[in-house]
Design an enzyme around this catalytic site. Structure first.
Site, short mmCIF file in Angstrom:
data_model
loop_
_atom_site.label_atom_id
_atom_site.label_comp_id
_atom_site.label_asym_id
_atom_site.label_seq_id
_atom_site.Cartn_x
_atom_site.Cartn_y
_atom_site.Cartn_z
N SER A 196 4.78 0.84 -8.94
CA SER A 196 3.40 0.84 -8.49
C SER A 196 2.84 2.26 -8.44
O SER A 196 3.58 3.23 -8.32
CB SER A 196 3.32 0.21 -7.10
OG SER A 196 2.06 0.43 -6.49
N TYR A 227 -4.07 1.15 -10.01
CA TYR A 227 -5.39 0.80 -9.50
C TYR A 227 -6.45 1.64 -10.22
O TYR A 227 -6.17 2.73 -10.70
CB TYR A 227 -5.46 1.05 -7.99
CG TYR A 227 -4.48 0.24 -7.19
CD1 TYR A 227 -4.73 -1.09 -6.88
CD2 TYR A 227 -3.29 0.80 -6.74
CE1 TYR A 227 -3.83 -1.84 -6.14
CE2 TYR A 227 -2.37 0.06 -6.00
CZ TYR A 227 -2.64 -1.25 -5.71
OH TYR A 227 -1.74 -1.99 -4.99
N THR A 269 -4.24 -3.84 -11.53
CA THR A 269 -4.53 -4.77 -10.43
C THR A 269 -6.04 -4.82 -10.23
O THR A 269 -6.68 -3.79 -10.01
CB THR A 269 -3.84 -4.32 -9.14
OG1 THR A 269 -2.43 -4.36 -9.34
CG2 THR A 269 -4.20 -5.24 -7.99
N LYS A 275 -3.68 -8.12 -13.41
CA LYS A 275 -3.05 -8.85 -12.31
C LYS A 275 -4.11 -9.14 -11.25
O LYS A 275 -4.78 -8.23 -10.76
CB LYS A 275 -1.93 -8.01 -11.70
CG LYS A 275 -1.22 -8.67 -10.52
CD LYS A 275 -0.09 -7.78 -10.02
CE LYS A 275 0.64 -8.41 -8.84
NZ LYS A 275 -0.19 -8.44 -7.62
N HIS A 328 -2.40 -11.72 -4.64
CA HIS A 328 -1.78 -10.56 -3.99
C HIS A 328 -0.94 -10.98 -2.79
O HIS A 328 -0.91 -10.32 -1.74
CB HIS A 328 -2.86 -9.55 -3.55
CG HIS A 328 -2.44 -8.12 -3.70
ND1 HIS A 328 -2.70 -7.39 -4.84
CD2 HIS A 328 -1.78 -7.28 -2.87
CE1 HIS A 328 -2.22 -6.17 -4.69
NE2 HIS A 328 -1.65 -6.08 -3.51
#
Length: 385
Positions: A109, A132, A158, A254, A278
């Site tokens: 991540s 992100y 995401t 996602k 999520h």
């Protein structure tokens, strides 16, 4: 409680609960608002029954799948999750090593605690980078370039986290990064000294993907401020289309939940989508990935690889998703609790249990390969057909 006593998700969760200070356990375990979506994610599978076939000669089972060009030895992967070295000092290192051992995909991540490069060195299996969308477009480009240089095969953006969800458990304990615990939270750390000893006797906690861009270690930026101040809620499909083109490879979104958005993902050149809420941590009351799976597969499944995550705790859950058309299934809390409980050994045991369950359940379904799973082997209790 020993690792050998853990036989399912709930056992790992209990073992993690005994080890972790309550604020950290609640960060993993909790979700948004009333946690309705969190509960529904797993409950959704209960409305679906499997219809097994018999006498079909199932001596050997091949559970491998190919998703976004990546060959996986089993149809589940370790979804990218944040802050893993907070749960256990091995963090992403344990997950990368375990995923490599089982021949499946894992992810790092943007809020990961081990660098993309180090994770790549640990496992030569397929690696995802989950990131992100930032207001700073230069930062977005720099992150993609770094992932490319590290040898990451799949970019995963995401799209359901343009702002943080309302996670009230964290508010009650004062959980934040850096720590800003209230008295109740501090007391919970005091009664779980083993975690503190392990955490503070290993290397300093940091966020390598953001170190050059955000000062979190010095206390000037918290995770919540990162979401509210650095991420761009004005992100549009045009922005993502530009990123897909710039990446030029396997690109996954996602957090897709509607047919319309799935179709747009196809139009801009994405090669995969993950149906996800999520883990119930964003919009409470939202639909589950499993409940949305059939209609989205019917709409775009022949043009893009459709995956799902959320609430998966059993091999039968995986088979139900695959039968509806998912190419693979993401695991989150399923491996995070074992990680927190026992590090790499915990993740490996969890993946081994899942592998055994999937193999056993495929035999009981009368299937020797994933492509033999289909909707003719399912019946829904609360739906027509």
């Amino acid at each position: 409680m020993r690792l050998a006593d853990c036989h399912n998700f709930h056992d790992f969760r209990r073992m993690a609960h005994r080890r972790l200070p309550e604020p950290i356990f609640d960060y993993i375990d909790g979700a948004a608002d009333d946690e309705v979506t969190l509960r529904r994610n797993t409950a959704a599978f209960d409305d679906c029954d499997l219809v097994p076939r018999v006498l079909r000669g199932v001596g050997a089972v091949d559970m491998s799948v190919t998703v976004m060009g990546q060959k996986l030895a089993m149809p589940v992967y370790c979804s990218p999750t944040a802050l893993q070295r907070l749960f256990h000092h091995q963090g992403e290192r344990a997950v990368a090593a375990a995923a490599g051992k089982f021949g499946t995909m894992f992810g790092v991540s943007s809020l990961g605690t081990v660098s993309l490069e180090e994770a790549r060195r640990i496992s030569n299996g397929p690696q995802v980078y989950q990131f992100y969308f930032h207001k700073d477009r230069g930062l977005n480009r720099a992150m993609m370039e770094r992932a490319r240089d590290a040898g990451v095969q799949v970019m995963m953006l995401t799209v359901d986290s343009i702002t943080g969800g309302n996670r009230e458990r964290d508010k009650r304990t004062g959980f934040a990064i850096p720590f800003r615990l209230n008295l109740a939270g501090i007391m919970q750390f005091a009664i779980k000294p083993r975690w503190a000893i392990e955490h503070f006797t290993h290397e300093r906690f940091r966020l390598p993907q953001l170190d050059a861009h955000v000062d979190m270690g010095g206390g000037t930026m918290s995770i919540s401020r990162y979401f509210t101040e650095m991420l761009d809620p004005s992100m549009t499909w045009d922005d993502v289309a530009a990123m897909v083109k710039e990446w030029g490879g396997q690109f996954c979104l996602k957090g897709i939940m509607s047919v319309e958005d799935a179709k747009r993902a196809v139009e801009i050149g994405c090669t995969g989508i993950v149906l996800s809420n999520h883990g119930g941590r964003q919009l409470d009351g939202s639909r589950t990935g499993f409940d949305q799976l059939a209609e989205i597969v019917d709409a775009v499944g022949d043009r893009i690889d459709v995956m799902m995550d959320g609430g998966v705790q059993r091999g039968t859950h995986v088979l139900k998703a695959l039968s509806l058309g998912a190419k693979a299934v993401g695991l989150g809390r399923y491996y995070l609790f074992p990680l927190a409980a026992a590090g790499q050994a915990g993740v490996e045991r969890a993946l081994e249990l899942m592998r055994i369950e999937i193999e056993r359940d495929m035999k009981l379904m009368g299937c020797t390969s994933v492509d033999q799973l289909g909707r003719d082997g399912l019946r829904f209790r609360s739906r027509a057909g």
